[in-house]
Design an enzyme around this catalytic site. Structure first.
Site, PDB file in Angstrom:
ATOM      1  N   ASP A  30       0.854  -1.193   0.000  1.00 25.34           N
ATOM      2  CA  ASP A  30       0.000   0.000   0.000  1.00 25.34           C
ATOM      3  C   ASP A  30       0.892   1.246   0.000  1.00 25.34           C
ATOM      4  O   ASP A  30       1.890   1.316   0.721  1.00 25.34           O
ATOM      5  CB  ASP A  30      -0.917   0.001   1.235  1.00 25.34           C
ATOM      6  CG  ASP A  30      -2.059   1.000   1.105  1.00 25.34           C
ATOM      7  OD1 ASP A  30      -3.219   0.573   1.009  1.00 25.34           O
ATOM      8  OD2 ASP A  30      -1.779   2.224   1.097  1.00 25.34           O
ATOM      9  N   ILE A  31       0.520   2.236  -0.790  1.00 26.53           N
ATOM     10  CA  ILE A  31       1.336   3.450  -0.942  1.00 26.53           C
ATOM     11  C   ILE A  31       1.311   4.314   0.334  1.00 26.53           C
ATOM     12  O   ILE A  31       2.199   5.150   0.539  1.00 26.53           O
ATOM     13  CB  ILE A  31       0.829   4.259  -2.167  1.00 26.53           C
ATOM     14  CG1 ILE A  31       1.927   5.146  -2.716  1.00 26.53           C
ATOM     15  CG2 ILE A  31      -0.427   5.061  -1.852  1.00 26.53           C
ATOM     16  CD1 ILE A  31       1.614   5.722  -4.103  1.00 26.53           C
ATOM     17  N   ASN A  86     -12.805  -3.071   2.797  1.00 27.59           N
ATOM     18  CA  ASN A  86     -13.629  -1.882   3.017  1.00 27.59           C
ATOM     19  C   ASN A  86     -14.738  -1.857   1.966  1.00 27.59           C
ATOM     20  O   ASN A  86     -14.471  -2.114   0.788  1.00 27.59           O
ATOM     21  CB  ASN A  86     -12.784  -0.607   2.906  1.00 27.59           C
ATOM     22  CG  ASN A  86     -11.890  -0.407   4.105  1.00 27.59           C
ATOM     23  OD1 ASN A  86     -12.249  -0.747   5.231  1.00 27.59           O
ATOM     24  ND2 ASN A  86     -10.700   0.140   3.882  1.00 27.59           N
ATOM     25  N   GLY A  92     -14.836   3.838   4.109  1.00 27.12           N
ATOM     26  CA  GLY A  92     -13.685   4.529   3.527  1.00 27.12           C
ATOM     27  C   GLY A  92     -13.168   3.935   2.238  1.00 27.12           C
ATOM     28  O   GLY A  92     -12.024   4.188   1.854  1.00 27.12           O
ATOM     29  N   GLN A  93     -13.997   3.147   1.538  1.00 27.80           N
ATOM     30  CA  GLN A  93     -13.528   2.593   0.262  1.00 27.80           C
ATOM     31  C   GLN A  93     -13.299   3.720  -0.741  1.00 27.80           C
ATOM     32  O   GLN A  93     -14.178   4.563  -0.950  1.00 27.80           O
ATOM     33  CB  GLN A  93     -14.552   1.593  -0.308  1.00 27.80           C
ATOM     34  CG  GLN A  93     -14.044   0.899  -1.573  1.00 27.80           C
ATOM     35  CD  GLN A  93     -15.052  -0.100  -2.150  1.00 27.80           C
ATOM     36  OE1 GLN A  93     -16.165  -0.231  -1.655  1.00 27.80           O
ATOM     37  NE2 GLN A  93     -14.650  -0.786  -3.200  1.00 27.80           N
ATOM     38  N   HIS A  99     -10.244  -5.192  -3.287  1.00 31.76           N
ATOM     39  CA  HIS A  99      -8.907  -5.357  -2.705  1.00 31.76           C
ATOM     40  C   HIS A  99      -9.021  -5.680  -1.234  1.00 31.76           C
ATOM     41  O   HIS A  99      -9.836  -5.105  -0.513  1.00 31.76           O
ATOM     42  CB  HIS A  99      -8.052  -4.100  -2.921  1.00 31.76           C
ATOM     43  CG  HIS A  99      -8.677  -2.838  -2.442  1.00 31.76           C
ATOM     44  ND1 HIS A  99      -9.647  -2.172  -3.172  1.00 31.76           N
ATOM     45  CD2 HIS A  99      -8.508  -2.125  -1.309  1.00 31.76           C
ATOM     46  CE1 HIS A  99     -10.030  -1.096  -2.504  1.00 31.76           C
ATOM     47  NE2 HIS A  99      -9.347  -1.047  -1.350  1.00 31.76           N
ATOM     48  N   LEU A 100      -8.178  -6.607  -0.821  1.00 33.81           N
ATOM     49  CA  LEU A 100      -8.128  -7.025   0.576  1.00 33.81           C
ATOM     50  C   LEU A 100      -6.898  -6.393   1.209  1.00 33.81           C
ATOM     51  O   LEU A 100      -5.782  -6.536   0.694  1.00 33.81           O
ATOM     52  CB  LEU A 100      -8.037  -8.556   0.644  1.00 33.81           C
ATOM     53  CG  LEU A 100      -8.029  -9.157   2.048  1.00 33.81           C
ATOM     54  CD1 LEU A 100      -9.371  -8.932   2.751  1.00 33.81           C
ATOM     55  CD2 LEU A 100      -7.732 -10.660   1.969  1.00 33.81           C
ATOM     56  N   HIS A 101      -7.103  -5.672   2.329  1.00 33.82           N
ATOM     57  CA  HIS A 101      -5.967  -5.119   3.067  1.00 33.82           C
ATOM     58  C   HIS A 101      -5.409  -6.198   3.990  1.00 33.82           C
ATOM     59  O   HIS A 101      -6.173  -6.838   4.731  1.00 33.82           O
ATOM     60  CB  HIS A 101      -6.412  -3.945   3.945  1.00 33.82           C
ATOM     61  CG  HIS A 101      -6.906  -2.742   3.206  1.00 33.82           C
ATOM     62  ND1 HIS A 101      -6.135  -1.617   3.031  1.00 33.82           N
ATOM     63  CD2 HIS A 101      -8.089  -2.475   2.604  1.00 33.82           C
ATOM     64  CE1 HIS A 101      -6.827  -0.701   2.362  1.00 33.82           C
ATOM     65  NE2 HIS A 101      -8.019  -1.192   2.094  1.00 33.82           N
TER      66      HIS A 101
END
Ligand code: AMP
Ligand code: ZN
Length: 113
Positions: A30-31, A86, A92-93, A99-101
């Site tokens: 993640d950036i 999310n 907060g998407q 995508h899975l964090h």
């Protein structure tokens, strides 16, 4: 999908720090990391999000969880980790490609913020 940030990362048009890739999934750092490990696991197929997913996507939704567990094992997150999808504005998407964090490497709080 041509106008999707994560599709562009998967195809290499936008650079990212790749962590894992196979025929079904792609994972990258993640950036804006929220933990020492913060990796995003995305299906290569453009699925918008959990709320738009169908039974045809069930395997991919679960498969991303297994990829997260594999990365967690590789990073020796034996004290634990968290996986999060999310969904929608309240959660907060911001990117509408599923995508899975994967978050780990620090104590997580509950309830989450
Ligand atoms: P979400 O808020 O659940 O939609 O998550 C989107 C995530 O994508 C956020 O954690 C962002 O930091 C991350 N993100 C946005 N742009 C990039 C990028 N170019 N490379 C890597 N991660 C990104
Ligand atoms: Zn996409």
């Amino acid at each position: 999908m041509t106008d999707c940030l994560f599709c562009k990362i998967i195809s290499g048009k936008i650079p990212a720090k790749k962590v894992y890739e196979d025929e079904k999934a792609f994972a990258f750092e993640d950036i804006n990391p929220q933990a020492p490990t913060h990796v995003l696991i995305v299906p290569k197929k453009h699925v918008i999000g959990i709320d738009q997913a169908t039974e045809a996507d069930a395997e991919l939704v679960g498969y991303c969880q297994l990829v997260a567990a594999k990365i967690a094992r590789e990073r020796k997150l034996e004290h634990g980790f968290r996986t999060v999808y999310n969904v929608g504005p309240d959660a907060g998407q911001t990117v509408f490609h599923l995508h899975l964090h994967l978050l780990g490497g620090r104590q997580m709080h509950w309830p989450p913020g």
